[in-house]
Design a protein around this motif. Sequence first.
Motif, PDB file in Angstrom:
ATOM      1  N   GLY A  62      -4.194  16.919  -0.288  1.00 46.65           N
ATOM      2  CA  GLY A  62      -4.703  17.849  -1.283  1.00 46.65           C
ATOM      3  C   GLY A  62      -4.866  17.225  -2.652  1.00 46.65           C
ATOM      4  N   ARG A  63      -4.674  15.907  -2.717  1.00 48.44           N
ATOM      5  CA  ARG A  63      -4.789  15.208  -3.998  1.00 48.44           C
ATOM      6  C   ARG A  63      -5.741  14.021  -3.861  1.00 48.44           C
ATOM      7  NH1 ARG A  63       0.325  13.314  -6.583  1.00 48.44           N
ATOM      8  NH2 ARG A  63      -1.051  13.392  -8.392  1.00 48.44           N
ATOM      9  N   PRO A  64      -6.451  13.676  -4.927  1.00 50.16           N
ATOM     10  CA  PRO A  64      -7.385  12.554  -4.850  1.00 50.16           C
ATOM     11  C   PRO A  64      -6.673  11.233  -4.568  1.00 50.16           C
ATOM     12  CG  PRO A  64      -7.803  13.882  -6.804  1.00 50.16           C
ATOM     13  CD  PRO A  64      -6.501  14.350  -6.239  1.00 50.16           C
ATOM     14  N   PHE A  65      -7.318  10.404  -3.758  1.00 52.27           N
ATOM     15  CA  PHE A  65      -6.818   9.054  -3.472  1.00 52.27           C
ATOM     16  C   PHE A  65      -6.577   8.293  -4.773  1.00 52.27           C
ATOM     17  CE2 PHE A  65      -7.514   4.561  -2.803  1.00 52.27           C
ATOM     18  CZ  PHE A  65      -6.830   4.286  -1.628  1.00 52.27           C
ATOM     19  N   SER A  66      -7.501   8.418  -5.737  1.00 50.25           N
ATOM     20  CA  SER A  66      -7.400   7.664  -6.990  1.00 50.25           C
ATOM     21  C   SER A  66      -6.144   8.050  -7.762  1.00 50.25           C
ATOM     22  CB  SER A  66      -8.647   7.887  -7.851  1.00 50.25           C
ATOM     23  OG  SER A  66      -8.845   9.266  -8.098  1.00 50.25           O
ATOM     24  N   ALA A  67      -5.774   9.338  -7.745  1.00 50.43           N
ATOM     25  CA  ALA A  67      -4.581   9.778  -8.468  1.00 50.43           C
ATOM     26  C   ALA A  67      -3.321   9.222  -7.820  1.00 50.43           C
ATOM     27  CB  ALA A  67      -4.529  11.299  -8.508  1.00 50.43           C
ATOM     28  N   LEU A  68      -3.271   9.243  -6.490  1.00 49.67           N
ATOM     29  CA  LEU A  68      -2.109   8.700  -5.784  1.00 49.67           C
ATOM     30  C   LEU A  68      -1.986   7.196  -6.022  1.00 49.67           C
ATOM     31  CD1 LEU A  68      -2.405  10.699  -2.444  1.00 49.67           C
ATOM     32  CD2 LEU A  68      -0.667  10.988  -4.212  1.00 49.67           C
ATOM     33  N   ALA A  69      -3.116   6.518  -6.005  1.00 49.38           N
ATOM     34  CA  ALA A  69      -3.100   5.070  -6.238  1.00 49.38           C
ATOM     35  C   ALA A  69      -2.594   4.756  -7.639  1.00 49.38           C
ATOM     36  CB  ALA A  69      -4.495   4.496  -6.032  1.00 49.38           C
ATOM     37  N   ARG A  70      -2.988   5.579  -8.605  1.00 50.97           N
ATOM     38  CA  ARG A  70      -2.559   5.362  -9.984  1.00 50.97           C
ATOM     39  C   ARG A  70      -1.043   5.560 -10.113  1.00 50.97           C
ATOM     40  NH1 ARG A  70      -6.708   7.712 -11.911  1.00 50.97           N
ATOM     41  NH2 ARG A  70      -5.770   9.774 -11.984  1.00 50.97           N
ATOM     42  N   LEU A 122       0.849  -1.192   0.000  1.00 50.08           N
ATOM     43  CA  LEU A 122       0.000   0.000   0.000  1.00 50.08           C
ATOM     44  C   LEU A 122       0.881   1.238   0.000  1.00 50.08           C
ATOM     45  CD1 LEU A 122      -2.571  -1.149   2.682  1.00 50.08           C
ATOM     46  CD2 LEU A 122      -3.123  -0.655   0.297  1.00 50.08           C
ATOM     47  N   PHE A 123       0.409   2.292  -0.640  1.00 52.94           N
ATOM     48  CA  PHE A 123       1.218   3.516  -0.602  1.00 52.94           C
ATOM     49  C   PHE A 123       0.958   4.240   0.726  1.00 52.94           C
ATOM     50  CE2 PHE A 123      -2.229   6.487  -1.409  1.00 52.94           C
ATOM     51  CZ  PHE A 123      -3.138   5.763  -2.155  1.00 52.94           C
ATOM     52  N   PRO A 124       2.037   4.688   1.368  1.00 48.97           N
ATOM     53  CA  PRO A 124       1.887   5.297   2.691  1.00 48.97           C
ATOM     54  C   PRO A 124       1.465   6.767   2.600  1.00 48.97           C
ATOM     55  CG  PRO A 124       4.200   5.205   2.091  1.00 48.97           C
ATOM     56  CD  PRO A 124       3.441   4.585   0.949  1.00 48.97           C
ATOM     57  N   VAL A 125       0.500   7.141   3.411  1.00 44.62           N
ATOM     58  CA  VAL A 125       0.086   8.536   3.542  1.00 44.62           C
ATOM     59  C   VAL A 125      -0.071   8.831   5.028  1.00 44.62           C
ATOM     60  CG1 VAL A 125      -1.728  10.235   3.127  1.00 44.62           C
ATOM     61  CG2 VAL A 125      -1.079   8.650   1.306  1.00 44.62           C
ATOM     62  N   GLU A 126       0.640   9.835   5.499  1.00 44.52           N
ATOM     63  CA  GLU A 126       0.521  10.234   6.897  1.00 44.52           C
ATOM     64  C   GLU A 126      -0.731  11.095   7.070  1.00 44.52           C
ATOM     65  OE1 GLU A 126       2.267   9.460   9.591  1.00 44.52           O
ATOM     66  OE2 GLU A 126       3.503   8.064   8.423  1.00 44.52           O
ATOM     67  N   VAL A 127      -1.649  10.632   7.901  1.00 46.24           N
ATOM     68  CA  VAL A 127      -2.884  11.371   8.158  1.00 46.24           C
ATOM     69  C   VAL A 127      -2.828  11.922   9.584  1.00 46.24           C
ATOM     70  CG1 VAL A 127      -5.398  11.241   8.318  1.00 46.24           C
ATOM     71  CG2 VAL A 127      -4.186   9.909   6.571  1.00 46.24           C
ATOM     72  N   LEU A 139     -14.058   7.043   4.468  1.00 48.64           N
ATOM     73  CA  LEU A 139     -13.261   7.884   5.359  1.00 48.64           C
ATOM     74  C   LEU A 139     -11.795   7.887   4.928  1.00 48.64           C
ATOM     75  CD1 LEU A 139     -14.674   7.123   8.931  1.00 48.64           C
ATOM     76  CD2 LEU A 139     -14.843   9.263   7.663  1.00 48.64           C
ATOM     77  N   ARG A 140     -11.265   6.741   4.540  1.00 48.26           N
ATOM     78  CA  ARG A 140      -9.869   6.665   4.131  1.00 48.26           C
ATOM     79  C   ARG A 140      -9.613   7.556   2.913  1.00 48.26           C
ATOM     80  NH1 ARG A 140      -4.652   6.682   5.216  1.00 48.26           N
ATOM     81  NH2 ARG A 140      -3.382   5.553   3.700  1.00 48.26           N
ATOM     82  N   ALA A 141     -10.502   7.491   1.921  1.00 43.64           N
ATOM     83  CA  ALA A 141     -10.316   8.297   0.714  1.00 43.64           C
ATOM     84  C   ALA A 141     -10.386   9.793   1.040  1.00 43.64           C
ATOM     85  CB  ALA A 141     -11.359   7.926  -0.328  1.00 43.64           C
ATOM     86  N   LEU A 142     -11.286  10.172   1.934  1.00 44.40           N
ATOM     87  CA  LEU A 142     -11.381  11.578   2.335  1.00 44.40           C
ATOM     88  C   LEU A 142     -10.158  11.994   3.155  1.00 44.40           C
ATOM     89  CD1 LEU A 142     -15.172  11.869   3.245  1.00 44.40           C
ATOM     90  CD2 LEU A 142     -13.993  12.966   1.316  1.00 44.40           C
ATOM     91  N   GLU A 143      -9.688  11.105   4.033  1.00 45.35           N
ATOM     92  CA  GLU A 143      -8.482  11.396   4.808  1.00 45.35           C
ATOM     93  C   GLU A 143      -7.307  11.700   3.884  1.00 45.35           C
ATOM     94  OE1 GLU A 143      -9.298   8.472   8.685  1.00 45.35           O
ATOM     95  OE2 GLU A 143      -7.785   7.973   7.186  1.00 45.35           O
ATOM     96  N   VAL A 144      -7.117  10.844   2.887  1.00 42.10           N
ATOM     97  CA  VAL A 144      -6.001  11.022   1.958  1.00 42.10           C
ATOM     98  C   VAL A 144      -6.148  12.332   1.195  1.00 42.10           C
ATOM     99  CG1 VAL A 144      -4.937  10.116  -0.152  1.00 42.10           C
ATOM    100  CG2 VAL A 144      -5.499   8.566   1.735  1.00 42.10           C
ATOM    101  N   TYR A 145      -7.372  12.622   0.753  1.00 47.84           N
ATOM    102  CA  TYR A 145      -7.592  13.848  -0.016  1.00 47.84           C
ATOM    103  C   TYR A 145      -7.270  15.085   0.820  1.00 47.84           C
ATOM    104  CZ  TYR A 145      -9.863  17.643  -2.478  1.00 47.84           C
ATOM    105  OH  TYR A 145     -10.113  18.846  -3.104  1.00 47.84           O
ATOM    106  N   TYR A 146      -7.781  15.135   2.048  1.00 43.01           N
ATOM    107  CA  TYR A 146      -7.579  16.331   2.865  1.00 43.01           C
ATOM    108  C   TYR A 146      -6.169  16.393   3.462  1.00 43.01           C
ATOM    109  CZ  TYR A 146     -12.484  17.433   2.283  1.00 43.01           C
ATOM    110  OH  TYR A 146     -13.690  17.762   1.740  1.00 43.01           O
ATOM    111  N   ALA A 147      -5.509  15.240   3.598  1.00 39.53           N
ATOM    112  CA  ALA A 147      -4.141  15.235   4.121  1.00 39.53           C
ATOM    113  C   ALA A 147      -3.127  15.646   3.061  1.00 39.53           C
ATOM    114  CB  ALA A 147      -3.786  13.857   4.671  1.00 39.53           C
TER     115      ALA A 147
END
Length: 310
Positions: free
Chosen positions: A178-186, A119-124, A168-176
């Motif tokens: 500033g980029r969409p979860f889907s773009a980071l995953a891609r 999984l790609f790491p994102v600090e929330v 919640l995870r997708a929103l956390e990533v977006y607000y943490a």
Amino acid sequence: MKNASGESLKKLVAVVGPTGVGKTETGLFLAERFSGEIVNFDSVQVYKYLDIGTAKPSAFERSRVPHHLIDFLEPDEPFNAARFVELADQVIDEITARGHLPILVGGTGLYLKALLHGLFPVEVPEELRARLKERLEQEGLSLLYEELKKVDPEAAAKIHPHDGVRILRALEVYYATGRPFSALAREHAFASRRYLVLKVGLTLPREELYRRLEARVDRMLSEGLLEEVKELLARGYSPTLKPLQSIGYRHMIAYLQGKLSFEEAVRLMKRDTRHYAKRQLTWFRADPEIVWFQPNEKEQIAHKVQEFLV
């Protein structure tokens, strides 16, 4: 093939496909043929007391070969892909140390993808996480889902409206970030390989699969699904818990709460089971590494596994 540390990658077999297609039977067949042990990657079968509605392997089936990561969590314990990967890595190490073959069986595609590629790491920030949980309690899941559809429609399209954890995870990533979860995953693209895997996909003609799914719903009801749900609620578990919002459980709860007639609850359960199977097929069909078989082609599957293990 080796990992980044120079170690040889462990070999796994994964049996994938839509709900009701026969993954349990095929997993047992392969485990007995190749001295294997089964690792569950169904996100609801991990929970205790949810037996009938999850089509959990029976006690007899589990006595035939060792099963792991099944029936071990309380229904109110949180669980996600990251925790699954952590536990599955441990179990796979133990299985291979015994000289046995890990055979992953399930239908939660995200869990398998996370295990195989990371999984790609994102600090929330904890403050952000707490604020979103507070909003969930005050505003409700549907409003947060609508918000996700605006900020990350691609991610929202792949997440069920009742799946609070992933919303919640997708929103956390977006607000943490500033980029969409889907773009980071891609960008992450799940490009790294953590294991060598043979992915065995099971499929059936859609009409036959749907007939089997409808018959399975009828069988679950005759085996006591409604009584299982009553018992869960009597134990004090909230009907809003994530596992109790899964197919079958939420339908029986709606009936018990007087929101649906029994006939309508059953009709919707059958419809939603078909839709879920369709979503699973869409997910797995997008993976070019999967080798597809009919469930009755067990000898052909065994031949493919034998080739993989040589």
